[in-house]
Design a protein around this motif. Structure first.
Motif, PDB file in Angstrom:
ATOM      1  N   LEU A  56       0.826  -1.206   0.000  1.00  0.00           N
ATOM      2  CA  LEU A  56       0.000   0.000   0.000  1.00  0.00           C
ATOM      3  C   LEU A  56       0.861   1.257   0.000  1.00  0.00           C
ATOM      4  N   GLY A  60       1.139   3.523  -3.434  1.00  0.00           N
ATOM      5  CA  GLY A  60       0.656   4.890  -3.286  1.00  0.00           C
ATOM      6  C   GLY A  60       1.732   5.916  -3.582  1.00  0.00           C
ATOM      7  N   VAL A  65      -0.097   9.026  -5.343  1.00  0.00           N
ATOM      8  CA  VAL A  65      -1.248   9.252  -4.469  1.00  0.00           C
ATOM      9  C   VAL A  65      -0.794  10.226  -3.383  1.00  0.00           C
ATOM     10  N   VAL A  70      -2.424   8.196   1.639  1.00  0.00           N
ATOM     11  CA  VAL A  70      -1.733   6.923   1.891  1.00  0.00           C
ATOM     12  C   VAL A  70      -1.624   6.705   3.394  1.00  0.00           C
ATOM     13  N   LEU A  73      -5.016   5.634   4.924  1.00  0.00           N
ATOM     14  CA  LEU A  73      -5.335   4.238   4.624  1.00  0.00           C
ATOM     15  C   LEU A  73      -4.479   3.292   5.453  1.00  0.00           C
ATOM     16  N   ARG A 108      -8.346  -6.206   0.387  1.00  0.00           N
ATOM     17  CA  ARG A 108      -7.885  -4.808   0.336  1.00  0.00           C
ATOM     18  C   ARG A 108      -6.847  -4.619  -0.767  1.00  0.00           C
ATOM     19  N   ILE A 112      -7.219  -2.289  -4.237  1.00  0.00           N
ATOM     20  CA  ILE A 112      -6.262  -1.239  -4.589  1.00  0.00           C
ATOM     21  C   ILE A 112      -5.617  -1.544  -5.939  1.00  0.00           C
ATOM     22  N   TYR A 125      -7.796   4.597  -3.022  1.00  0.00           N
ATOM     23  CA  TYR A 125      -7.225   4.828  -1.695  1.00  0.00           C
ATOM     24  C   TYR A 125      -8.214   5.582  -0.811  1.00  0.00           C
ATOM     25  N   ALA A 129      -9.982   3.955   2.427  1.00  0.00           N
ATOM     26  CA  ALA A 129      -9.671   4.588   3.713  1.00  0.00           C
ATOM     27  C   ALA A 129     -10.945   5.039   4.419  1.00  0.00           C
TER      28      ALA A 129
END
Length: 168
Positions: A56, A60, A65, A70, A73, A108, A112, A125, A129
């Motif tokens: 993640l 991200g 992102v 990030v 999340l 998850r 993503i 994201y 989140a």
């Protein structure tokens, strides 16, 4: 596999390539039926969690992102893991519906990866989140409201009139 993708540069990945770490972790899920009675089997869960966090974070960051998104999340996922571990330690298993609703590490990561494959990574994201945060707040609130409250009159007292420390 995630480490290799980070070293090669996530900003150059496209579509299906984003699923490579997820596929590797899903293949490791086959081993979960093993009884986990070996000397080093305890390390499986921390490794899976670390891979989810790293995936993640790396995806991200590499895809641009926004950092706060990030962070939010990752915080929601870590809080979920801490809550589940704390409840297990004290014998208060999390409710089945919340564990299913949190999608699991595989769900998850797939969500993503799918968001990245279609080019909606910041949206994925943010959506994940927000969804996880609402579930965490809901579960915490309902757990607190369902917990019986001990009155001061029922609590054991020490010789000074204060609350006695628990034995144990």
């Amino acid at each position: 596999m995630t480490g290799v993708l980070i070293l090669t540069g996530l900003e150059h990945l496209a579509g299906v390539t984003l699923f490579a770490p997820v596929a590797a972790l899903l293949l490791s899920g086959v081993a979960t039926r093993h009884p986990h009675d070996g000397q080093l089997d305890w390390i499986v869960i921390p490794l899976l969690r670390a891979m989810e966090y790293l995936y993640l974070l790396a995806l991200g960051h590499g895809a641009g992102v926004p950092g706060p998104l990030v962070f939010v999340l990752l915080t929601a996922v870590v809080l979920h893991h801490c809550d589940a571990a704390r409840r297990e330690r004290y014998g208060a298993r999390p409710s089945g519906w919340i564990m299913g609703a949190m999608l699991g590490w595989d769900g998850r990561m797939l969500l993503i990866a799918a968001g990245g494959a279609v080019g909606w990574l910041p949206f994925a994201y943010g959506l994940l989140a927000g969804y996880l945060a609402v579930l965490l707040v809901w579960e915490a609130t309902t757990s607190w409201l369902a917990t019986p409250v001990t009155t001061v009159a029922n609590a054991p007292q020490n010789e000074h009139g204060g609350m006695a420390a628990s034995e144990g």
